[in-house]
Scaffold this active site. Structure first.
Site, PDB file in Angstrom:
ATOM      1  N   TYR A  33       1.079  -1.296  -0.169  1.00 44.22           N
ATOM      2  CA  TYR A  33      -0.004  -0.083   0.063  1.00 44.22           C
ATOM      3  C   TYR A  33       0.820   1.397  -0.146  1.00 44.22           C
ATOM      4  CZ  TYR A  33       0.684   1.230   5.215  1.00 44.22           C
ATOM      5  OH  TYR A  33       1.133   1.488   6.082  1.00 44.22           O
ATOM      6  N   LYS A 150       6.385  -1.864   1.964  1.00 43.68           N
ATOM      7  CA  LYS A 150       5.388  -1.454   2.740  1.00 43.68           C
ATOM      8  C   LYS A 150       3.860  -2.236   2.318  1.00 43.68           C
ATOM      9  CE  LYS A 150       3.083   3.150   3.133  1.00 43.68           C
ATOM     10  NZ  LYS A 150       3.258   3.107   4.617  1.00 43.68           N
ATOM     11  N   GLU A 182      11.298   2.528  14.717  1.00 42.82           N
ATOM     12  CA  GLU A 182      10.467   3.594  14.269  1.00 42.82           C
ATOM     13  C   GLU A 182       9.112   3.476  14.866  1.00 42.82           C
ATOM     14  OE1 GLU A 182       9.209   2.656   9.910  1.00 42.82           O
ATOM     15  OE2 GLU A 182       9.352   0.543  10.567  1.00 42.82           O
ATOM     16  N   LEU A 206      10.742   1.450   7.485  1.00 43.00           N
ATOM     17  CA  LEU A 206      10.172   2.092   6.331  1.00 43.00           C
ATOM     18  C   LEU A 206      10.897   2.933   5.794  1.00 43.00           C
ATOM     19  CD1 LEU A 206       7.796   1.047   3.977  1.00 43.00           C
ATOM     20  CD2 LEU A 206       6.680   3.075   5.146  1.00 43.00           C
TER      21      LEU A 206
HETATM   22  N1  PDD Z   1       2.385   5.092   7.428  1.00 43.11           N
HETATM   23  N2  PDD Z   1       7.302   3.853   9.080  1.00 43.11           N
HETATM   24  C1  PDD Z   1       5.909   3.059   8.919  1.00 43.11           C
HETATM   25  C2  PDD Z   1       6.141   1.743   9.786  1.00 43.11           C
HETATM   26  C3  PDD Z   1       4.915   3.712   8.627  1.00 43.11           C
HETATM   27  O1  PDD Z   1       3.721   2.926   8.333  1.00 43.11           O
HETATM   28  C4  PDD Z   1       4.970   4.856   7.632  1.00 43.11           C
HETATM   29  C5  PDD Z   1       3.527   5.377   6.972  1.00 43.11           C
HETATM   30  C6  PDD Z   1       6.039   5.539   7.789  1.00 43.11           C
HETATM   31  C7  PDD Z   1       6.262   7.090   7.217  1.00 43.11           C
HETATM   32  O2  PDD Z   1       6.301   6.708   5.777  1.00 43.11           O
HETATM   33  P1  PDD Z   1       5.776   7.978   4.733  1.00 43.11           P
HETATM   34  O3  PDD Z   1       6.514   8.900   5.250  1.00 43.11           O
HETATM   35  O4  PDD Z   1       6.218   7.622   3.513  1.00 43.11           O
HETATM   36  O5  PDD Z   1       4.312   8.517   5.037  1.00 43.11           O
HETATM   37  C8  PDD Z   1       7.047   4.936   8.649  1.00 43.11           C
HETATM   38  C9  PDD Z   1       1.199   5.427   6.495  1.00 43.11           C
HETATM   39  C10 PDD Z   1       1.239   7.002   6.620  1.00 43.11           C
HETATM   40  C11 PDD Z   1       0.214   4.706   7.271  1.00 43.11           C
HETATM   41  O6  PDD Z   1       0.118   3.508   7.471  1.00 43.11           O
HETATM   42  O7  PDD Z   1      -0.997   5.352   7.487  1.00 43.11           O
END
Ligand code: PDD
Length: 286
Positions: A33, A150, A182, A206
């Site tokens: 996703y 992801k 994280e 991620l």
């Molecule tokens: N989540 N780490 C994890 C485990 C994440 O699920 C996310 C993003 C990030 C940050 O990635 P980015 O800056 O590309 O959004 C880091 C999304 C927003 C979610 O699951 O809703």
């Protein structure tokens, strides 16, 4: 008013959108996703999200059912049809629906990947937590070993948020071998003596699209950045802390495992980075 969503080539009212009970995303979490944010009706960093999507698909040998330029158009069309000013677009691609449950991957020629997109309207720039800051707790990171992909395996992150909620906090930072990986759905940072410290990239986290942008802006603003792991104890001694994600942008953290950071208010570095990120994103969203 019901949303218009996108499912396998069709725009439909959300009540009419259906996926098979045999969809591998549903049965095996065999799906990837992306979450792309929308500011002023425009997409923030679509190219970054599209590149990471391609990489996730490649790492899992999953076929991409849509050309990237067509995907951009679907994003824009959903923003228009749902009249989104601020919010997110959720995209999920699964390895499709075979006509049974089988651990073996189906042949991509006969079972095409399935794709779903929907919008979420949400105030991002005026999020109340930006003024108060977040409280986080630490939990053990027991996720699988390819967190750089992801995937929709989000049960443990979801449990982490519930553990935080139960403890009277807002979110959890995950810890592996004594070091913070994280947040449950965001990247984690601390600030000490003006230096911004965040875990280096690898399979353990991620590779956040917001992280990449924020570190670039920080360096452009002559701030010192250290990409290395840190412990919860170091974080508790930091001057400030924050998280980044597409849906939170830059969000200050003011408490870690019950220990208040500084004076308990959002720190100046986090606030400055949030301002820069929002301003730059407004200028470059398309
Ligand atoms: N989540 N780490 C994890 C485990 C994440 O699920 C996310 C993003 C990030 C940050 O990635 P980015 O800056 O590309 O959004 C880091 C999304 C927003 C979610 O699951 O809703």
């Amino acid at each position: 008013m019901s949303r218009i969503v996108y499912v396998n080539g069709e725009y439909l009212p959300e009540e009419e959108a259906k996926v098979s009970i045999f969809d591998r995303g549903f049965l095996f979490a065999d799906a990837v996703y992306e979450v792309t944010s929308v500011l002023g009706g425009k997409l923030i960093d679509f190219d970054g999200h599209a590149a990471r999507l391609q990489r996730s698909l490649g790492e899992l040998d999953m076929a991409n059912p849509i050309e990237i330029e067509d995907l951009r158009q679907v994003h824009r069309e959903l923003v228009t049809r749902n009249d989104i000013d601020e919010g997110m677009i959720y995209l999920q691609i699964s390895r499709g629906a075979d006509n049974d449950r089988d651990f073996v991957f189906p042949d991509a020629e006969t079972v095409p990947s399935s794709i779903v997109l929907f919008t979420q309207s949400k105030p991002l720039t005026q999020a109340p937590a930006a003024k108060t800051g977040l409280k986080v707790i630490s939990i053990e990171d027991i996720r699988w070993g390819r967190r750089d992909i992801k995937t929709v395996q989000l049960l443990y992150p979801s449990m982490g948020k519930m553990m935080a909620k139960k403890a009277g906090a807002d979110d959890a930072w995950m810890v592996e071998d004594g070091e913070v990986t994280e947040g449950t759905s965001n990247n984690a940072y601390i600030v000490k003596d003006g230096r911004i410290i965040t875990r280096h990239l690898g399979r353990e986290i991620l590779h956040g699209i917001t992280r990449a942008a924020v570190l670039r802006f920080a360096r452009e603003a002559q701030m010192q950045v250290e990409e290395r792991a840190f412990t919860i104890e170091e974080a508790q001694q930091a001057d400030e802390a924050f998280i980044t994600s597409a849906s939170a942008f830059v969000m200050p953290v003011v408490e870690i495992d019950g220990k208040t950071l500084g004076d308990g208010a959002p720190g100046p570095v986090a606030q400055r980075l949030r301002e820069i990120y929002i301003e730059e994103s407004r200028n470059t969203a398309s």
